[in-house]
Design a protein around this motif. Sequence first.
Motif, mmCIF file in Angstrom:
data_model
loop_
_atom_site.group_PDB
_atom_site.id
_atom_site.type_symbol
_atom_site.label_atom_id
_atom_site.label_comp_id
_atom_site.label_asym_id
_atom_site.label_seq_id
_atom_site.Cartn_x
_atom_site.Cartn_y
_atom_site.Cartn_z
ATOM 1 N N GLN A 110 0.850 -1.127 0.101
ATOM 2 C CA GLN A 110 -0.039 0.014 0.107
ATOM 3 C C GLN A 110 0.975 1.307 0.220
ATOM 4 O O GLN A 110 0.456 2.318 -0.460
ATOM 5 C CB GLN A 110 -0.938 -0.078 1.205
ATOM 6 C CG GLN A 110 -1.996 -0.932 1.194
ATOM 7 C CD GLN A 110 -3.323 -0.361 1.566
ATOM 8 O OE1 GLN A 110 -3.476 0.507 2.074
ATOM 9 N NE2 GLN A 110 -4.268 -1.322 1.097
ATOM 10 N N ARG A 111 2.200 1.191 0.528
ATOM 11 C CA ARG A 111 2.832 2.305 0.484
ATOM 12 C C ARG A 111 3.329 3.034 -0.857
ATOM 13 O O ARG A 111 3.417 4.091 -1.047
ATOM 14 C CB ARG A 111 3.963 1.791 1.122
ATOM 15 C CG ARG A 111 5.326 2.842 1.578
ATOM 16 C CD ARG A 111 6.604 2.384 2.169
ATOM 17 N NE ARG A 111 7.657 2.957 1.728
ATOM 18 C CZ ARG A 111 7.942 4.202 1.852
ATOM 19 N NH1 ARG A 111 7.252 4.917 2.347
ATOM 20 N NH2 ARG A 111 9.090 4.626 1.293
ATOM 21 N N TRP A 112 3.425 1.976 -1.842
ATOM 22 C CA TRP A 112 3.502 2.335 -3.274
ATOM 23 C C TRP A 112 2.365 2.368 -4.304
ATOM 24 O O TRP A 112 2.266 3.166 -5.145
ATOM 25 C CB TRP A 112 4.556 1.576 -3.719
ATOM 26 C CG TRP A 112 5.732 1.487 -3.165
ATOM 27 C CD1 TRP A 112 6.500 0.748 -2.339
ATOM 28 C CD2 TRP A 112 6.891 2.571 -3.006
ATOM 29 N NE1 TRP A 112 7.595 0.753 -1.749
ATOM 30 C CE2 TRP A 112 7.980 2.239 -2.412
ATOM 31 C CE3 TRP A 112 6.970 3.884 -3.636
ATOM 32 C CZ2 TRP A 112 8.954 2.904 -2.080
ATOM 33 C CZ3 TRP A 112 8.036 4.513 -3.508
ATOM 34 C CH2 TRP A 112 9.007 4.295 -2.422
ATOM 35 N N PHE A 113 1.274 1.552 -3.741
ATOM 36 C CA PHE A 113 0.211 1.292 -4.755
ATOM 37 C C PHE A 113 -1.088 1.889 -3.968
ATOM 38 O O PHE A 113 -1.534 1.283 -3.044
ATOM 39 C CB PHE A 113 0.160 0.203 -5.183
ATOM 40 C CG PHE A 113 1.154 -0.539 -6.038
ATOM 41 C CD1 PHE A 113 1.223 -0.268 -7.498
ATOM 42 C CD2 PHE A 113 2.217 -1.411 -5.319
ATOM 43 C CE1 PHE A 113 2.501 -0.738 -8.105
ATOM 44 C CE2 PHE A 113 3.288 -1.617 -6.304
ATOM 45 C CZ PHE A 113 3.314 -1.455 -7.628
ATOM 46 N N GLY A 114 -1.702 2.839 -4.613
ATOM 47 C CA GLY A 114 -2.818 3.428 -3.995
ATOM 48 C C GLY A 114 -4.205 2.920 -4.727
ATOM 49 O O GLY A 114 -3.993 2.183 -5.328
ATOM 50 N N PRO A 115 -5.435 3.669 -4.234
ATOM 51 C CA PRO A 115 -6.584 2.958 -4.946
ATOM 52 C C PRO A 115 -6.608 2.866 -6.334
ATOM 53 O O PRO A 115 -7.160 2.056 -7.001
ATOM 54 C CB PRO A 115 -7.691 3.954 -4.296
ATOM 55 C CG PRO A 115 -6.870 4.426 -3.111
ATOM 56 C CD PRO A 115 -5.562 4.362 -3.578
#
Lengths: 184, 122
Positions: A110-115
């Motif tokens: 989640q740190r690198w990839f958002g919704p």
Amino acid sequence: MTRSPIEPLVLPVTAEDRRIAHLALLALGLTLLDAAIPSPLPGVKPGFANIVVLLALLRYGWRVAAWVSLVRVLAGSLLLGTFLAPGFWLALSGALSSLAVLAVVRKLPQRWFGPVSLSVPAALAHIAGQLALAGAWLLPGAGVLGLAPVFALAALAGGTVNGLVVAHLVAHPAAGAQSAHEPA
Amino acid sequence: MRLLRPGDYAVLLLGALLTALLFARALDGAGGDSLLIRAGGRVFLRTTLTADQTIRVPGPLGVSLVEIRGGRARVAQDPGPLQICVHQGWLSRVGQVALCLPNQVSIEVKGTGSKGYDSLAY
């Protein structure tokens, strides 16, 4: 009065059931909005209901998201009068493929990839599932796959917009939206 | 928190790439849907590309084998000396032709949407 020998059937309603019902209702409203928007090509839709599915995924996990998505497809088809019609199967096939893809892409850090990284692959999977079903079963040989680029472009645009909306809602949980997610 | 994280750009790029690929493929000539087989200057058979089959086409030198599989067609065997039409391999786009001149056999992919032209008029 004779008492019934059969115990009355009581289905316990859990908090999760209520949550799913609330979210599915939200998604249902957006499904109707989707259906009301005129579209140049049948099947090209913004897919606003998936905003709710993505929020459910981020907040409550894949299981709740899957329930919301499938209840939405079923109830939406009943409201729109397409239950068991081709449109229903297309929606179901799209929903199932995007849920399958969501199960994979949600593992991305989640740190690198958002919704947006959830919604774009899910949107592409949605049209892939629909086209696969349409090409294999509903309109075999009609060159449905020739429309794939148009659908992919629409999915890319819709997925990006929906992903940004989800990102915004996650970053700024508005007071009004909050009440819908957390039923009393 | 920003709306787009670094990985999101990568995902968007991948999605755009996929879409571009699909468009490129769609523009790369229309896929044909039927096959016209000529033998000795006459139409021998006009058939669809959707049904897999092998067709024996007789010519002056012997039998040429035309194979249709998975929406594509090829000359699988030919009695000619140079084997040019066999080496052409699979044809699937509208207008593609394989000629087996010695045996006077040719196959041509046809489509419903007329693609391009075969003559020019002023």
